[in-house]
Motif scaffolding. Structure first.
Motif, short mmCIF file in Angstrom:
data_model
loop_
_atom_site.label_atom_id
_atom_site.label_comp_id
_atom_site.label_asym_id
_atom_site.label_seq_id
_atom_site.Cartn_x
_atom_site.Cartn_y
_atom_site.Cartn_z
N VAL A 64 -38.63 5.17 -20.56
CA VAL A 64 -37.97 6.35 -19.99
C VAL A 64 -37.34 6.01 -18.63
CG1 VAL A 64 -38.39 8.67 -19.09
CG2 VAL A 64 -39.36 8.01 -21.28
N ASP A 65 -38.04 5.20 -17.84
CA ASP A 65 -37.48 4.77 -16.54
C ASP A 65 -36.16 4.01 -16.77
OD1 ASP A 65 -39.61 5.92 -15.23
OD2 ASP A 65 -40.69 4.04 -14.90
N GLY A 66 -36.14 3.21 -17.82
CA GLY A 66 -34.92 2.47 -18.15
C GLY A 66 -33.79 3.42 -18.52
N LEU A 67 -34.13 4.47 -19.28
CA LEU A 67 -33.11 5.46 -19.69
C LEU A 67 -32.57 6.22 -18.48
CD1 LEU A 67 -34.82 6.87 -22.93
CD2 LEU A 67 -32.75 5.45 -22.81
N TYR A 68 -33.46 6.47 -17.52
CA TYR A 68 -33.05 7.16 -16.28
C TYR A 68 -32.07 6.27 -15.51
CZ TYR A 68 -33.60 9.14 -11.55
OH TYR A 68 -33.38 9.68 -10.30
N PRO A 101 -26.21 0.42 -13.32
CA PRO A 101 -25.98 -0.81 -12.55
C PRO A 101 -25.86 -2.07 -13.40
CG PRO A 101 -27.70 0.52 -11.52
CD PRO A 101 -27.41 1.15 -12.86
N GLU A 102 -26.54 -2.10 -14.55
CA GLU A 102 -26.49 -3.32 -15.38
C GLU A 102 -25.49 -3.18 -16.53
OE1 GLU A 102 -29.61 -1.88 -14.58
OE2 GLU A 102 -29.75 -3.24 -12.87
N ALA A 103 -24.60 -2.21 -16.47
CA ALA A 103 -23.66 -2.00 -17.59
C ALA A 103 -22.84 -3.26 -17.86
CB ALA A 103 -22.73 -0.84 -17.27
N PRO A 104 -22.86 -3.76 -19.10
CA PRO A 104 -22.00 -4.92 -19.39
C PRO A 104 -20.53 -4.48 -19.42
CG PRO A 104 -23.19 -4.21 -21.37
CD PRO A 104 -23.66 -3.34 -20.25
N ARG A 105 -19.65 -5.41 -19.17
CA ARG A 105 -18.21 -5.10 -19.15
C ARG A 105 -17.78 -4.46 -20.48
NH1 ARG A 105 -14.81 -3.52 -15.52
NH2 ARG A 105 -13.76 -2.33 -17.11
N THR A 169 -20.95 6.07 -3.87
CA THR A 169 -21.07 5.43 -5.19
C THR A 169 -19.72 4.86 -5.59
OG1 THR A 169 -20.53 7.50 -6.31
CG2 THR A 169 -22.87 7.03 -6.03
N ASN A 170 -19.73 4.08 -6.65
CA ASN A 170 -18.46 3.58 -7.18
C ASN A 170 -17.69 4.72 -7.84
OD1 ASN A 170 -18.66 0.87 -6.47
ND2 ASN A 170 -19.83 0.35 -8.31
N GLY A 201 -30.53 4.16 -7.99
CA GLY A 201 -30.01 2.82 -7.70
C GLY A 201 -28.52 2.70 -7.94
N THR A 202 -27.83 3.83 -8.02
CA THR A 202 -26.37 3.79 -8.22
C THR A 202 -25.61 4.11 -6.94
OG1 THR A 202 -26.41 6.08 -8.94
CG2 THR A 202 -26.49 4.41 -10.66
#
Ligand code: SF4
Ligand code: SF4
Ligand code: SF4
Length: 332
Positions: A64-68, A101-105, A169-170, A201-202
């Motif tokens: 769930v933390d990962g989904l957040y 933050p870890e979104a792949p291209r 933020t971006n 973390g964004t």
């Protein structure tokens, strides 16, 4: 467990986008099968998600933390503990998960595919459904004539001065479209939205001084300030360009009412304007025309959105904004 395809259709349906092939693909790209099952079971606490899943509460909490962090779930503290719910509509899905933050291209590229293939038609539907646009332009503070009354929530400087905390933020639109080289880390979040972005973390916490410097940077880069179209409330100050932005091309090219103007309109002092033309390319909305025979810039009041960007570059101080709409123009 249901079949993969069915699971992602159901997730798309949960944000009212069951007909969209690209939204299904986006869910498949960001959530694995177990994560998708958990999302479908929300709203729920971690303990109830763990029940009968074969996972411990600790393992479920980690998922769930990962989904957040991915932006797929939001949390709310209740007497029963923390309750997690899935993003409620396409706008939350868009705004939150693009900042993962870890979104792949490849994930960001898929969003850009959605914006090109499906967003224009969807925007037309949304524009017809909504009584008023959800966003509104806010003018450059210094562009407004000092004799005008400017309300606290329509003055970008005062919005940040009156807010705590603040985060940057971006810009999600430029992150996925990258059609221009204007700044990306430039969107301001204020209050609860800022606290959320820092926690996730964004966002990066900034003080008032840095926030004002970022507003100035946006104005110098020719970005238009945009905020929520509601009196007394601001959760963000977007700084929009005319090419990557999800809204402005719809407004400029398709004439969809996707964003309200500010309450102000541009006036150019004929005595002071030298017709240098510096302001011309600052206007995204085609409101300025150089009258070469008279050697001065003219304004189309109907087209002017009251952003104040033309004032920023005028070397003669010939531009100012004056009130052209009543205070009750801004929805309560
Ligand atoms: S709406 Fe504007 S500032 Fe906000 S993310 Fe899109 S282009 Fe960036
Ligand atoms: S003329 Fe154009 S740049 Fe100037 S305030 Fe109006 S919309 Fe903005
Ligand atoms: S920048 Fe100022 S002086 Fe130059 S054309 Fe525009 S309004 Fe006139």
């Amino acid at each position: 467990m249901m079949a993969d395809e069915e699971r992602y259709v159901k997730l798309a349906e949960k944000i009212f986008m069951g007909e969209s092939p690209v939204i299904r693909q986006l869910f498949a790209a960001i959530a694995g099968p177990e994560e998708a099952e958990a999302l479908l079971a929300m709203p729920a606490t971690t303990a109830s998600l763990a029940e009968g899943s074969g996972r411990s509460v600790e393992e479920t909490q980690s998922m769930v933390d990962g989904l957040y962090r991915k932006g797929l779930v939001f949390k709310k503290e209740t007497p029963e503990g923390t309750v997690y719910r899935m993003c409620r509509d396409i706008m939350q899905f868009h705004d939150a998960t693009i900042l993962w933050p870890e979104a792949p291209r490849s994930y960001l590229d898929l969003w850009q595919r959605y914006m090109e293939e499906e967003w224009p038609a969807f925007s037309e539907t949304v524009e017809k459904m909504l009584p008023r646009p959800v966003t509104r332009i806010v003018p450059v503070s210094e562009s407004v004539d000092s004799r005008q009354q400017v309300l606290a929530f329509e003055d970008v400087r005062r919005i940040v001065e009156n807010s705590e905390p603040i985060a940057v933020t971006n810009c999600t639109c430029r992150l996925i479209a990258h059609k221009c080289d204007r700044p990306v880390e430039i969107c301001l979040q204020v209050g609860k939205a800022a606290a959320y972005s820092v926690d996730r973390g964004t966002g990066r916490a900034v003080d008032t001084e840095e926030a004002i410097a970022l507003l100035r940077k946006a104005e110098e880069a020719g970005l238009v300030h945009v905020t929520m179209n509601r009196a007394g409330e601001s959760h963000f100050i977007c700084n929009c360009c005319n090419d990557c932005c999800m809204t402005f091309p719809m407004l400029i090219d398709r004439k969809l009412k996707m964003c309200d103007p500010s309450r102000f309109g541009c006036v150019i002092d004929e005595e002071t304007c030298t017709g240098c033309g510096d302001c011309l390319e600052r206007c995204f909305f085609g409101a300025l025309t150089l009258d070469e025979s008279r050697g001065l810039m003219t304004v189309d009041a109907e087209a002017c959105m009251g952003c104040g960007l033309c004032q920023v570059v005028c070397p003669e101080g010939a531009v100012s904004l004056v009130e052209v709409r009543e205070q009750d123009f801004i929805p309560g």
